[in-house]
Design a protein around this motif. Structure first.
Motif, PDB file in Angstrom:
ATOM      1  N   LEU A   5       0.276  23.103  -3.163  1.00  0.00           N
ATOM      2  CA  LEU A   5       1.307  23.259  -3.455  1.00  0.00           C
ATOM      3  C   LEU A   5       0.687  24.443  -5.197  1.00  0.00           C
ATOM      4  CD1 LEU A   5       4.034  21.736  -4.185  1.00  0.00           C
ATOM      5  CD2 LEU A   5       2.585  20.323  -5.966  1.00  0.00           C
ATOM      6  N   LEU A   6       0.064  23.836  -5.428  1.00  0.00           N
ATOM      7  CA  LEU A   6      -0.485  24.898  -6.899  1.00  0.00           C
ATOM      8  C   LEU A   6      -0.993  26.374  -6.517  1.00  0.00           C
ATOM      9  CD1 LEU A   6      -2.164  22.012  -8.844  1.00  0.00           C
ATOM     10  CD2 LEU A   6      -0.151  22.904  -9.342  1.00  0.00           C
ATOM     11  N   CYS A  22       2.355   6.439  -6.917  1.00  0.00           N
ATOM     12  CA  CYS A  22       0.926   7.407  -7.378  1.00  0.00           C
ATOM     13  C   CYS A  22       1.111   8.879  -7.437  1.00  0.00           C
ATOM     14  CB  CYS A  22      -0.202   7.263  -7.040  1.00  0.00           C
ATOM     15  SG  CYS A  22      -1.842   5.859  -7.006  1.00  0.00           S
ATOM     16  N   SER A  23       1.787   8.981  -5.612  1.00  0.00           N
ATOM     17  CA  SER A  23       2.087  10.689  -5.919  1.00  0.00           C
ATOM     18  C   SER A  23       2.973  11.065  -6.277  1.00  0.00           C
ATOM     19  CB  SER A  23       2.815  11.064  -3.965  1.00  0.00           C
ATOM     20  OG  SER A  23       1.562  10.436  -3.219  1.00  0.00           O
ATOM     21  N   VAL A  39      -7.310   3.402   3.790  1.00  0.00           N
ATOM     22  CA  VAL A  39      -5.947   4.618   3.370  1.00  0.00           C
ATOM     23  C   VAL A  39      -5.973   5.255   2.257  1.00  0.00           C
ATOM     24  CG1 VAL A  39      -3.590   4.284   3.149  1.00  0.00           C
ATOM     25  CG2 VAL A  39      -4.340   2.166   4.460  1.00  0.00           C
ATOM     26  N   PHE A  54      -3.654  13.547   0.035  1.00  0.00           N
ATOM     27  CA  PHE A  54      -2.625  14.731  -0.975  1.00  0.00           C
ATOM     28  C   PHE A  54      -3.552  15.283  -1.959  1.00  0.00           C
ATOM     29  CE2 PHE A  54      -1.158  13.813  -5.577  1.00  0.00           C
ATOM     30  CZ  PHE A  54       0.614  14.297  -5.347  1.00  0.00           C
ATOM     31  N   THR A  71       0.748  -1.176   0.269  1.00  0.00           N
ATOM     32  CA  THR A  71      -0.010  -0.349  -0.168  1.00  0.00           C
ATOM     33  C   THR A  71       0.997   1.290  -0.030  1.00  0.00           C
ATOM     34  OG1 THR A  71      -1.779  -1.232   1.196  1.00  0.00           O
ATOM     35  CG2 THR A  71      -1.897   0.896   1.073  1.00  0.00           C
ATOM     36  N   LEU A 120       1.765  16.255 -13.365  1.00  0.00           N
ATOM     37  CA  LEU A 120       1.697  17.713 -12.737  1.00  0.00           C
ATOM     38  C   LEU A 120       2.970  19.002 -13.307  1.00  0.00           C
ATOM     39  CD1 LEU A 120      -0.173  18.436  -9.823  1.00  0.00           C
ATOM     40  CD2 LEU A 120      -0.708  20.109 -11.674  1.00  0.00           C
ATOM     41  N   VAL A 163       1.253   3.750  -2.933  1.00  0.00           N
ATOM     42  CA  VAL A 163       1.125   5.835  -2.643  1.00  0.00           C
ATOM     43  C   VAL A 163       2.076   6.417  -2.636  1.00  0.00           C
ATOM     44  CG1 VAL A 163       0.578   7.327  -0.662  1.00  0.00           C
ATOM     45  CG2 VAL A 163      -0.130   5.638  -0.388  1.00  0.00           C
ATOM     46  N   LEU A 188      -1.849  19.242  -2.730  1.00  0.00           N
ATOM     47  CA  LEU A 188      -1.655  19.703  -4.094  1.00  0.00           C
ATOM     48  C   LEU A 188      -2.162  20.886  -4.123  1.00  0.00           C
ATOM     49  CD1 LEU A 188      -2.826  17.061  -6.886  1.00  0.00           C
ATOM     50  CD2 LEU A 188      -0.317  17.811  -5.639  1.00  0.00           C
ATOM     51  N   LEU A 233       2.150  11.664  -9.953  1.00  0.00           N
ATOM     52  CA  LEU A 233       1.098  12.724 -10.271  1.00  0.00           C
ATOM     53  C   LEU A 233       1.819  13.589 -10.495  1.00  0.00           C
ATOM     54  CD1 LEU A 233      -2.009  11.915  -8.232  1.00  0.00           C
ATOM     55  CD2 LEU A 233      -2.293  12.532 -10.716  1.00  0.00           C
ATOM     56  N   LEU A 234       2.567  14.131  -9.330  1.00  0.00           N
ATOM     57  CA  LEU A 234       3.733  15.439  -9.237  1.00  0.00           C
ATOM     58  C   LEU A 234       4.340  15.168 -10.466  1.00  0.00           C
ATOM     59  CD1 LEU A 234       4.609  14.958  -5.340  1.00  0.00           C
ATOM     60  CD2 LEU A 234       2.889  16.791  -6.673  1.00  0.00           C
ATOM     61  N   TYR A 245      -5.350   8.868   1.753  1.00  0.00           N
ATOM     62  CA  TYR A 245      -4.019   9.208   1.021  1.00  0.00           C
ATOM     63  C   TYR A 245      -4.206  11.153   0.016  1.00  0.00           C
ATOM     64  CZ  TYR A 245      -1.671   9.269  -3.028  1.00  0.00           C
ATOM     65  OH  TYR A 245      -0.939   9.897  -4.151  1.00  0.00           O
TER      66      TYR A 245
END
Lengths: 354, 527
Positions: free
Chosen positions: B508-509, A15-16, B493, B501, A8, A23, A12, B505, A19-20, B497
């Motif tokens: 951050l943005l 994925c982070s 979880v 997250f 898990t 972006l 996580v 974001l 995604l970052l 998350y």
């Protein structure tokens, strides 16, 4: 249970990061519109063959010299590692980086960068550094030339710098999300439009004509780097009419070249020999050459480069094929720009410059 | 090093790693070293003042502690009777008092000289000019150490507690130094008490993933308030309040509400970052806010806003002043003139005036802050006087017990606070002029007359601010945030998350940081 937790956590993290990264890629400027200079530095890494000559400097090299002409007419393989307002320290670190992967026969440095040691606009730094691959050279270049408000971490994670572009995204940001188009020809920025020299601002006298000590230090370092590897180090001043290249500056460069037995080509003195016609060979009123001026200057420089050690590689079939492909792209862009200029009187991509 | 800087995050990250890897008995030493390193980032001179405060307070508290311990031993050994004990304690207090006064004088003296010297000189020059004395004092340019008001108040609270025998003095100067300088709270509080913090700072803290996670979430929430709301709204509000002549009418109203939201987001955001950073290191700091904008009266508001300062003022100023000999004398005098009821109220009035005077001065060396303190004091005392009338009003009208009325009192308190805040940023006379102008000349159409554009915020900025402030308000309305975090902690979880997250974001943005933004200091850092 423990394995499930670990999986898990891994999912996580992945994925982070994904995604970052996505972006970041989306928010970073693509430099595919009016300003294309942000693409110059990274295009070098797409090169498949090495080069006999490396040009270093700012717009005075990337707008004034055509590597395609140098190969076609002299068989010289070359690349221009230059970007907008590229400082001498940045040229040094780009050279250091280049020499890690190839050893050219000659390095040509445009001395106009001697006049300004410190950066005046963060945008220029970003255009140089964002294109550079991570290495000690890039790290040191940033450390040496970053402006006060710039942070190393914003170069490591450009998302921190460009985060606020989230509400300024344009179609180009999505179009070039995965891959940007090629904008240079071995570092050469082509312009086939014409804007003759008109009125040039009066030359301002300076209180002090001496170059910054740090600029001399980096010039020395570049010379040493070349000398260590047996590479000819050539200094050049492009034939631009503005900004002014003062005689006092020129005298210092001449003295330096003499002291270290370097070739220094001041093209301003050779404007007639080169055959530059400032009513036809410039696209911005005498500041930079257009493709016609750049081709003339390249023809003028060819013999100097051969004399410095570059060799005619046209007989190498593999290289010839690579350069033939580059030539096709060069010709097609030139033809397209000529057609646009003939039809509209300007280039569509740079319409807002008018 | 600002709490909102890459350096701080890197600093905290490295410290957290070293902190949990180090042997537990060295953890507090690491915190002390880190705190001084944090302070040193401002320049070596900055360290001198907290060092002086630390050493003098520790030394004098120890001396006071020795006198107290000797007295206890003496009472025990001599088996003194009640009256003898009382008399002996009086002599002991007399021995301890000079030590306490020396500590208070020295440390409040440093604070007064560094923070208020120019204020005093300006006023002295004004008086000299008034009396046509041909003399002028030049302003001094002394460095104001980071968080001097916070650590001075915290240290003096400790000294008074030791003097009152609430707890034993700390024997180890290094441990006491950590209490004074613990880096997350150094810049913006909260003001802690030694007996609360002793266990937290010096106990062993094994790595607890849940605490680290909750702390990081709290920090993230703080960054949301600070970067997305405060630092975006602040520059626009500054433009409005800097030009009252230009920005009047509805803009004065906008500035008034905007200033309050800005200050809350900035201060509460900073406190969230501080408490979150401490929680990551296993240290629980006292809360400083308890949803103040849900208060239904100003008195309740001040029990929910900057709670640790108000507790400090209550404990170390209100109670001692209201029971002081001077208050008793005033009480007697008032009784003679106005009767028994007034006599009973007089000490409370005196203590309230002193508390709000100190609160005003604490916020800044300016008459504006004195006026702000006094304005709050007047409203609070009037409210206290009207308490009886309120009670009968509530008894008489049943609808005052409804949710609607409760909402009205909450909104009323919010606007009352907003109005009182005007004393902080406008000169005294301008406050009334602006208030009158706001009530008589506000038109919605003024928002479209071009002045809005000069505030430096785009339409998308305003939209973002609206949504963010609503999120912040909803967070407070539904539940206190740590409750929300704990609730989230029990969810699957993937949901945890996604929520964290997502917030990350957003910060951050949309956070107002990096190139093009000023590295904005916290408003409350200047104290």
């Amino acid at each position: 249970m423990k394995r499930k937790k670990l999986l898990t956590l891994l999912a996580v993290v992945l994925c982070s990061v994904f995604l970052l990264a996505a972006l970041q890629r989306l928010l970073m400027p693509k430099y595919m519109g009016l300003v294309v200079e942000g693409n110059f530095i990274h295009e070098y890494y797409e090169e498949t063959s090495d080069h006999d000559v490396i040009f270093l400097g700012d717009c005075e090299v990337y707008e004034n010299i055509s590597p395609i002409v140098l190969f076609r007419e002299f068989g010289i393989t070359s690349y221009i590692r230059g970007s907008a307002q590229q400082l001498i320290a940045q040229s040094y670190y780009l050279l250091e980086e280049t020499l890690k992967t190839e050893t050219p026969r000659a390095v040509v440095f445009s001395v106009s960068a001697m006049q300004q040691y410190e950066q005046t606009n963060e945008t220029y730094n970003r255009m140089t550094f964002d294109g550079m691959r991570w290495s000690s050279s890039k790290f040191n270049a940033i450390r040496e030339t970053a402006m006060e408000e710039e942070h190393m971490i914003e170069y490591l994670f450009p998302l921190l710098r460009f985060h606020s572009r989230y509400n300024q995204l344009e179609p180009d940001d999505f179009r070039y999300f995965l891959r940007r188009g090629k904008v240079t020809h071995n570092g050469y920025y082509m312009r086939a439009d014409v804007r003759p020299v008109g009125h040039l601002p009066a030359v301002r006298r300076l209180a002090d004509y001496s170059f910054d000590e740090r600029a001399w230090e980096y010039l020395d370092r570049m010379r040493s780097l070349c000398s260590e590897k047996g590479i000819a180090f050539i200094l050049i001043k492009a034939p631009s009419l503005y900004p002014a290249w003062h005689d006092q500056w020129d005298e210092q460069i001449v003295a330096y070249a003499q002291e270290h037995q370097l070739t220094y080509i001041n093209c301003i003195d050779a404007i007639d020999s080169i055959g530059i016609d400032f009513s036809q060979d410039t696209y911005d009123g005498g500041l930079h050459m257009n493709v016609y001026g750049a081709e003339k200057l390249s023809r003028y420089l060819g013999p100097f480069l051969l004399e410095a050690g570059a060799v005619d590689r046209r007989d190498d079939a593999e290289l010839a094929a690579v350069w033939a492909e580059k030539g096709l792209y060069y010709d097609s862009m030139k033809a397209q720009q000529e057609e646009e200029f003939a039809q509209f009187g300007y280039l569509k991509q740079f319409k807002t410059e008018e | 090093m600002f709490l909102v800087s890459y350096e701080f995050m890197l600093f905290l990250l490295l410290l957290t790693a070293v902190y949990y890897l180090a042997p537990k008995r060295f953890q507090w030493i690491l915190l002390l070293a880190a705190s001084y390193l944090f302070y040193l980032c401002g320049g070596p001179v900055y360290v001198v003042y907290p060092l002086v405060t630390t050493f003098t307070t520790w030394f004098l508290a120890r001396k006071i502690g020795t006198v107290t311990a000797d007295a206890r031993r003496h009472i025990k050994e001599m088996k003194l009777g009640r009256e003898e004990k009382k008399a002996y304690n009086q002599t002991v207090r007399k021995r301890k008092k000079p030590l306490l006064l020396l500590g208070l004088f020295l440390n409040f003296g440093i604070l007064a000289v560094l923070k208020y010297m120019n204020f005093v000189l300006q006023n002295t020059n004004g008086l000299l000019r008034f009396f046509r004395v041909p003399m002028e004092f030049y302003a001094v340019g002394w460095l104001l150490p980071l968080g001097i008001s916070y650590y001075t108040f915290q240290s003096m609270g400790y000294l008074i507690d030791v003097y009152n025998g609430k707890y034993e003095p700390e024997q180890n100067p290094a441990r006491f130094a950590l209490f004074v300088s613990f880096f997350p709270q150094l810049v913006a509080g909260p003001i802690s008490r030694f007996d609360q913090m002793k266990e937290e700072l010096f106990a062993a803290h094994p790595f607890d993933f849940r605490q680290v996670k909750l702390g990081a979430e709290r920090m993230l929430w703080g960054y949301f308030k600070k970067l997305v709301i405060a630092d975006r709204l602040g520059p626009a509000v500054s433009v409005i309040i800097a030009s009252p002549a230009e920005y009047n009418g509805i803009y004065a109203f906008l500035g008034m509400v905007g200033y309050t939201v800005w200050m809350y987001a900035d201060f509460a955001g900073g406190i969230d970052i501080v408490i979150g950073a401490a929680q990551i290191l296993g240290v629980k700091l006292p809360e400083n806010f308890d949803r103040p904008f849900l208060a239904s009266s100003l008195a309740e508001f001040w029990r929910r806003w900057h709670m640790t300062l108000m507790q400090w003022l209550r404990e170390y100023i209100f109670f001692p002043v209201s029971t002081s000999r001077l208050s008793k004398k005033i009480s007697v005098l008032t009784g003679k003139i106005f009767g028994k009821k007034a006599s009973q109220k007089a000490p409370v009035y005196v203590a309230n005036i002193v508390v709000w005077l100190v609160a005003g001065i604490w916020h800044g060396a300016s008459w504006k802050f004195v006026a702000w303190g006094m304005a709050n004091c007047v409203v609070m005392l009037i409210s206290a006087e009207l308490a009886g009338a309120y009670r009968s009003w509530h008894k008489r009208f049943a609808w005052t017990d409804t949710k609607g009325y409760r909402c009205f009192t909450v909104v009323r308190t919010f606007f009352l606070f907003c109005c009182l805040e005007m004393f902080e940023y406008y000169p005294f006379t301008t406050v009334f002029a602006m208030f009158g102008n706001m009530l008589t000349s506000s038109r919605i159409s003024q928002l479209f007359d071009g002045r809005m554009a000069a505030l430096g915020l785009s339409a998308s900025d305003w939209r973002l601010l609206g949504v963010s402030v609503a999120v912040m308000a909803l967070g407070a309305v539904f539940r206190r945030f740590h409750g929300f975090r704990e609730k989230l902690d029990q969810k699957p979880v993937w949901l945890q998350y996604a929520a964290v997250f997502g917030l990350f974001l957003v910060v951050l943005l949309t956070g107002a940081y990096g190139h093009g933004y000023d590295a904005s200091q916290f408003i409350y850092n200047q104290f």
